[in-house]
Scaffold this motif. Structure first.
Motif, mmCIF file in Angstrom:
data_model
loop_
_atom_site.group_PDB
_atom_site.id
_atom_site.type_symbol
_atom_site.label_atom_id
_atom_site.label_comp_id
_atom_site.label_asym_id
_atom_site.label_seq_id
_atom_site.Cartn_x
_atom_site.Cartn_y
_atom_site.Cartn_z
ATOM 1 N N SER A 92 49.532 76.891 66.745
ATOM 2 C CA SER A 92 48.477 75.906 66.964
ATOM 3 C C SER A 92 47.817 75.520 65.649
ATOM 4 O O SER A 92 47.996 76.169 64.625
ATOM 5 C CB SER A 92 47.406 76.467 67.917
ATOM 6 N N CYS A 93 47.027 74.464 65.709
ATOM 7 C CA CYS A 93 46.229 74.061 64.564
ATOM 8 C C CYS A 93 45.197 75.150 64.261
ATOM 9 O O CYS A 93 44.783 75.903 65.144
ATOM 10 C CB CYS A 93 45.534 72.733 64.856
ATOM 11 N N ALA A 94 44.762 75.215 63.016
ATOM 12 C CA ALA A 94 43.769 76.214 62.608
ATOM 13 C C ALA A 94 42.347 75.839 63.027
ATOM 14 O O ALA A 94 41.422 76.622 62.818
ATOM 15 C CB ALA A 94 43.830 76.400 61.092
ATOM 16 N N THR A 113 50.109 84.545 68.274
ATOM 17 C CA THR A 113 49.532 83.289 67.805
ATOM 18 C C THR A 113 49.716 83.110 66.305
ATOM 19 O O THR A 113 49.550 84.046 65.522
ATOM 20 C CB THR A 113 48.031 83.204 68.144
ATOM 21 N N ARG A 115 48.609 80.167 63.353
ATOM 22 C CA ARG A 115 47.730 79.015 63.200
ATOM 23 C C ARG A 115 47.857 78.418 61.803
ATOM 24 O O ARG A 115 47.817 79.133 60.801
ATOM 25 C CB ARG A 115 46.281 79.403 63.497
ATOM 26 N N GLU A 119 49.536 72.169 62.405
ATOM 27 C CA GLU A 119 50.787 72.855 62.744
ATOM 28 C C GLU A 119 51.837 72.678 61.645
ATOM 29 O O GLU A 119 53.051 72.685 61.914
ATOM 30 C CB GLU A 119 51.386 72.396 64.091
#
Length: 252
Positions: A92-94, A113, A115, A119
């Protein structure tokens, strides 16, 4: 969810103790639950469709403010001391507004996960996904973008307005530039008569969706491990987007 049996026992021990990937990727750990029961752990490796339904069920609870917060007690922490068996990997995006364990209402050891802003892939990120697939037996990899993504917005400003950025932020924007350029012709065809700012927000969100899809493609192009797992071992890669407005995740 067991490790791949083809790997030596000595490696199996190592994979439970290894991995503190830092920098662009932050890896999180371990186990699984069926959609109907937040605290139960299915036996064996979790199939992609089951894992995806579990994630969507948790996201629905989160969006509707009826979270269960599973696997967050002392007993769970003790279970995870000797190893991890996550049922899904989420890249996922940070962005601080989109922590996967929160938006999917999961707990310790449920999700592996990773991050990174927008992405964006680098060797650490790709290696982390490979680790989840090859050594932890994860069958579902979700690439999760989100509406209003700052990294994607920066790439849009780079392409459309010639914006410039300092340091490694420029590297991130440049990495997403291809997505913006590929999305622009489609956006021009679908251009509406709404206000410019509304058009820009819609364009950014179209780029967010395409970025998730592009990263899925890049993972199979850049990693033989992931490509072979997707082609021959039933691993599924899913592009998805989290909507900041309604807190829902949807497959794209």
């Amino acid at each position: 969810m067991s490790d791949y049996s083809a790997n030596p026992a000595s490696v199996r021990v190592g994979r439970r103790r290894v991995l503190g990937v830092t920098a662009a990727a932050t890896a999180g750990m371990v186990a699984s639950t069926a959609p109907a029961a937040a605290g139960s752990v299915p036996e064996g490796r979790v199939e992609p469709e089951t894992a995806w339904r579990t994630l969507l069920a948790g996201n629905a609870r989160f969006a509707e403010q009826r979270q269960r917060h599973p696997h967050q007690d002392a007993e769970r922490r003790e279970e995870l001391v000797d190893g991890q068996e996550p049922f899904a990997c989420v890249l996922s995006c940070a962005d601080s507004r989109v922590p996967p364990e929160v938006v999917f209402d999961r707990g310790l050891g449920d999700l592996f996960t990773i991050r990174a802003a927008g992405e964006v892939l680098d060797e650490s990120v790709i290696g982390s996904v490979e680790y989840a697939v090859e050594y932890l037996g994860v069958r579902l990899v979700v690439v999760l973008g989100h509406t209003g993504c700052g990294a994607v917005s920066a790439a849009v400003d780079l392409v459309r307005d010639g914006a410039s950025y300092t340091g490694s932020v420029s590297t991130i924007a440049r990495a997403i530039e291809g997505t913006v350029l590929a999305t622009a012709p489609q956006a021009d065809r679908e251009k509406s008569t709404t206000a410019p700012q509304a058009d820009r927000e819609r364009f950014v969100d179209a780029c967010v969706e395409n970025q998730a899809r592009r990263v899925v493609t890049q993972l199979t192009e850049r990693s033989a491990t992931i490509r072979e797992a997707a082609a021959g071992r039933g691993v599924e890669l899913v592009p998805a987007v989290y909507d900041l407005h309604d807190s829902r995740v949807s497959r794209r």
